[in-house]
Motif scaffolding. Structure first.
Motif, PDB file in Angstrom:
ATOM      1  N   LEU A   1      29.670  42.326  42.919  1.00 22.76           N
ATOM      2  CA  LEU A   1      30.905  43.123  42.930  1.00 22.76           C
ATOM      3  C   LEU A   1      31.625  43.031  44.273  1.00 22.76           C
ATOM      4  CD1 LEU A   1      29.773  46.278  40.932  1.00 22.76           C
ATOM      5  CD2 LEU A   1      31.411  44.552  40.197  1.00 22.76           C
ATOM      6  N   LEU A   2      30.862  42.993  45.365  1.00 19.45           N
ATOM      7  CA  LEU A   2      31.485  42.858  46.692  1.00 19.45           C
ATOM      8  C   LEU A   2      32.273  41.561  46.810  1.00 19.45           C
ATOM      9  CD1 LEU A   2      28.906  44.087  49.386  1.00 19.45           C
ATOM     10  CD2 LEU A   2      31.177  45.011  48.908  1.00 19.45           C
ATOM     11  N   LYS A   3      31.654  40.456  46.375  1.00 12.35           N
ATOM     12  CA  LYS A   3      32.323  39.155  46.455  1.00 12.35           C
ATOM     13  C   LYS A   3      33.584  39.132  45.592  1.00 12.35           C
ATOM     14  CE  LYS A   3      28.277  36.311  47.447  1.00 12.35           C
ATOM     15  NZ  LYS A   3      27.263  35.427  46.861  1.00 12.35           N
ATOM     16  N   LYS A   4      33.461  39.641  44.378  1.00 12.40           N
ATOM     17  CA  LYS A   4      34.601  39.643  43.458  1.00 12.40           C
ATOM     18  C   LYS A   4      35.711  40.560  43.980  1.00 12.40           C
ATOM     19  CE  LYS A   4      36.469  38.287  39.595  1.00 12.40           C
ATOM     20  NZ  LYS A   4      36.822  36.882  39.379  1.00 12.40           N
ATOM     21  N   LYS A   5      35.306  41.690  44.561  1.00 13.49           N
ATOM     22  CA  LYS A   5      36.276  42.642  45.107  1.00 13.49           C
ATOM     23  C   LYS A   5      37.092  41.979  46.222  1.00 13.49           C
ATOM     24  CE  LYS A   5      36.419  47.098  47.481  1.00 13.49           C
ATOM     25  NZ  LYS A   5      36.156  47.044  48.899  1.00 13.49           N
ATOM     26  N   ALA A   6      36.434  41.230  47.088  1.00  8.18           N
ATOM     27  CA  ALA A   6      37.115  40.537  48.182  1.00  8.18           C
ATOM     28  C   ALA A   6      38.136  39.527  47.633  1.00  8.18           C
ATOM     29  CB  ALA A   6      36.101  39.837  49.074  1.00  8.18           C
ATOM     30  N   LEU A   7      37.765  38.810  46.585  1.00 10.32           N
ATOM     31  CA  LEU A   7      38.685  37.851  45.966  1.00 10.32           C
ATOM     32  C   LEU A   7      39.879  38.559  45.330  1.00 10.32           C
ATOM     33  CD1 LEU A   7      36.321  35.356  44.097  1.00 10.32           C
ATOM     34  CD2 LEU A   7      37.833  34.830  46.006  1.00 10.32           C
ATOM     35  N   LEU A   8      39.591  39.658  44.636  1.00  8.52           N
ATOM     36  CA  LEU A   8      40.655  40.370  43.926  1.00  8.52           C
ATOM     37  C   LEU A   8      41.639  41.062  44.869  1.00  8.52           C
ATOM     38  CD1 LEU A   8      38.725  41.927  40.904  1.00  8.52           C
ATOM     39  CD2 LEU A   8      40.415  40.095  40.831  1.00  8.52           C
TER      40      LEU A   8
ATOM     41  N   MET B   1      28.568  51.744  40.218  1.00 11.96           N
ATOM     42  CA  MET B   1      28.608  50.880  41.396  1.00 11.96           C
ATOM     43  C   MET B   1      30.049  50.651  41.858  1.00 11.96           C
ATOM     44  SD  MET B   1      26.256  48.786  43.214  1.00 11.96           S
ATOM     45  CE  MET B   1      24.920  48.781  42.085  1.00 11.96           C
ATOM     46  N   ILE B   2      30.968  50.479  40.914  1.00 12.95           N
ATOM     47  CA  ILE B   2      32.379  50.288  41.267  1.00 12.95           C
ATOM     48  C   ILE B   2      32.916  51.539  41.969  1.00 12.95           C
ATOM     49  CG2 ILE B   2      34.720  50.050  40.322  1.00 12.95           C
ATOM     50  CD1 ILE B   2      33.535  48.067  38.273  1.00 12.95           C
ATOM     51  N   GLU B   3      32.566  52.691  41.447  1.00 12.90           N
ATOM     52  CA  GLU B   3      33.004  53.939  42.070  1.00 12.90           C
ATOM     53  C   GLU B   3      32.493  54.040  43.509  1.00 12.90           C
ATOM     54  OE1 GLU B   3      35.272  56.100  41.056  1.00 12.90           O
ATOM     55  OE2 GLU B   3      35.473  54.894  39.230  1.00 12.90           O
ATOM     56  N   GLU B   4      31.214  53.657  43.720  1.00 17.49           N
ATOM     57  CA  GLU B   4      30.628  53.679  45.084  1.00 17.49           C
ATOM     58  C   GLU B   4      31.383  52.729  45.997  1.00 17.49           C
ATOM     59  OE1 GLU B   4      26.416  52.847  44.890  1.00 17.49           O
ATOM     60  OE2 GLU B   4      26.112  54.440  43.389  1.00 17.49           O
ATOM     61  N   LEU B   5      31.669  51.528  45.488  1.00 16.01           N
ATOM     62  CA  LEU B   5      32.337  50.504  46.296  1.00 16.01           C
ATOM     63  C   LEU B   5      33.767  50.888  46.682  1.00 16.01           C
ATOM     64  CD1 LEU B   5      31.430  47.043  44.697  1.00 16.01           C
ATOM     65  CD2 LEU B   5      30.817  47.869  46.954  1.00 16.01           C
TER      66      LEU B   5
ATOM     67  N   LYS C   1      40.272  47.343  39.640  1.00 19.43           N
ATOM     68  CA  LYS C   1      39.081  48.048  39.151  1.00 19.43           C
ATOM     69  C   LYS C   1      38.702  47.546  37.754  1.00 19.43           C
ATOM     70  CE  LYS C   1      37.541  52.859  38.866  1.00 19.43           C
ATOM     71  NZ  LYS C   1      37.981  54.242  39.031  1.00 19.43           N
ATOM     72  N   GLN C   2      39.692  47.383  36.890  1.00 18.63           N
ATOM     73  CA  GLN C   2      39.457  46.896  35.527  1.00 18.63           C
ATOM     74  C   GLN C   2      38.883  45.471  35.540  1.00 18.63           C
ATOM     75  OE1 GLN C   2      39.827  48.713  32.635  1.00 18.63           O
ATOM     76  NE2 GLN C   2      40.162  50.370  34.084  1.00 18.63           N
ATOM     77  N   LYS C   3      39.464  44.636  36.377  1.00 20.59           N
ATOM     78  CA  LYS C   3      39.001  43.248  36.462  1.00 20.59           C
ATOM     79  C   LYS C   3      37.581  43.169  37.014  1.00 20.59           C
ATOM     80  CE  LYS C   3      43.454  40.916  36.732  1.00 20.59           C
ATOM     81  NZ  LYS C   3      44.329  40.015  37.492  1.00 20.59           N
ATOM     82  N   LEU C   4      37.282  44.006  37.998  1.00 23.99           N
ATOM     83  CA  LEU C   4      35.920  44.073  38.549  1.00 23.99           C
ATOM     84  C   LEU C   4      34.927  44.428  37.448  1.00 23.99           C
ATOM     85  CD1 LEU C   4      35.787  45.966  41.986  1.00 23.99           C
ATOM     86  CD2 LEU C   4      34.825  43.733  41.443  1.00 23.99           C
ATOM     87  N   ALA C   5      35.263  45.468  36.691  1.00 21.51           N
ATOM     88  CA  ALA C   5      34.368  45.932  35.622  1.00 21.51           C
ATOM     89  C   ALA C   5      34.204  44.851  34.562  1.00 21.51           C
ATOM     90  CB  ALA C   5      34.914  47.209  35.009  1.00 21.51           C
ATOM     91  N   ARG C   6      35.313  44.259  34.138  1.00 16.83           N
ATOM     92  CA  ARG C   6      35.251  43.222  33.102  1.00 16.83           C
ATOM     93  C   ARG C   6      34.382  42.054  33.551  1.00 16.83           C
ATOM     94  NH1 ARG C   6      40.460  41.417  32.532  1.00 16.83           N
ATOM     95  NH2 ARG C   6      41.074  43.546  32.101  1.00 16.83           N
ATOM     96  N   PHE C   7      34.502  41.690  34.823  1.00 16.80           N
ATOM     97  CA  PHE C   7      33.714  40.596  35.378  1.00 16.80           C
ATOM     98  C   PHE C   7      32.216  40.905  35.300  1.00 16.80           C
ATOM     99  CE2 PHE C   7      31.650  38.747  39.195  1.00 16.80           C
ATOM    100  CZ  PHE C   7      31.774  37.412  38.864  1.00 16.80           C
TER     101      PHE C   7
END
Length: 152
Positions: free
Chosen positions: A108-115, A146-150, A126-132
């Motif tokens: 999630l950290l890596k994907k979050k940085a890209l997004l 985990m997304i909420e924590e991040l 947030k939606q894209k992170l979850a879908r991924f």
């Protein structure tokens, strides 16, 4: 039972872990059918060339470490390959809870940085992170926590 085919099948199994279904399909390619195929598979099991449990452990551990797959996707794939519930359970035990959580966290950290670069809208991010993460086979509840924590 054809010794040459048995040797060929043993070499096929020694190269990488195989399921009984994979070996049966390979034997069919070599025009070995029915009882003869069953005898060869039984002999390979006796000689420890084929082990469902070992396959499940190797597969689950590998897909988790190398492809960052979640447990749902791994279980689904093992089921699709016709493994027993016991073997699937043993395979899933290869993935430790702490490693699993930290694996999802890293993913999630890596994907979050890209997004953050590509997607300006926080809600869509947030939606894209979850879908991924869900697409990788992680459990919904765990993903959203985990997304909420991040994003705090």
């Amino acid at each position: 039972m054809d010794r040459l085919i048995l040797q060929k099948a043993a070499a096929y199994c020694a190269y990488q872990e195989r399921t009984q279904d994979e070996v049966k399909k390979r034997l069919q390619k070599w025009n070995v059918w029915g009882e003869e195929a069953d005898e060869i598979i039984a002999e390979l099991i006796v000689q420890k060339y084929i082990s469902e449990e070992r396959f499940a452990k190797t597969y689950a551990g590998g897909k988790f470490r190398m492809k960052n797959w979640g447990k749902l996707k791994i279980k689904q794939e093992l089921n699709r390959r016709g493994l027993s519930e016991y073997s699937i359970h043993e395979g899933m035990n290869e993935i430790g809870d702490e490693a699993y959580r930290s694996g999802l966290h890293e993913l999630l950290l890596k994907k979050k940085a890209l997004l953050e670069v590509k997607e300006p809208d926080a809600f869509k991010r947030k939606q894209k992170l979850a879908r991924f993460a869900l697409g990788k086979g992680y459990e919904s509840e765990m993903v959203w926590k985990m997304i909420e924590e991040l994003l705090k």
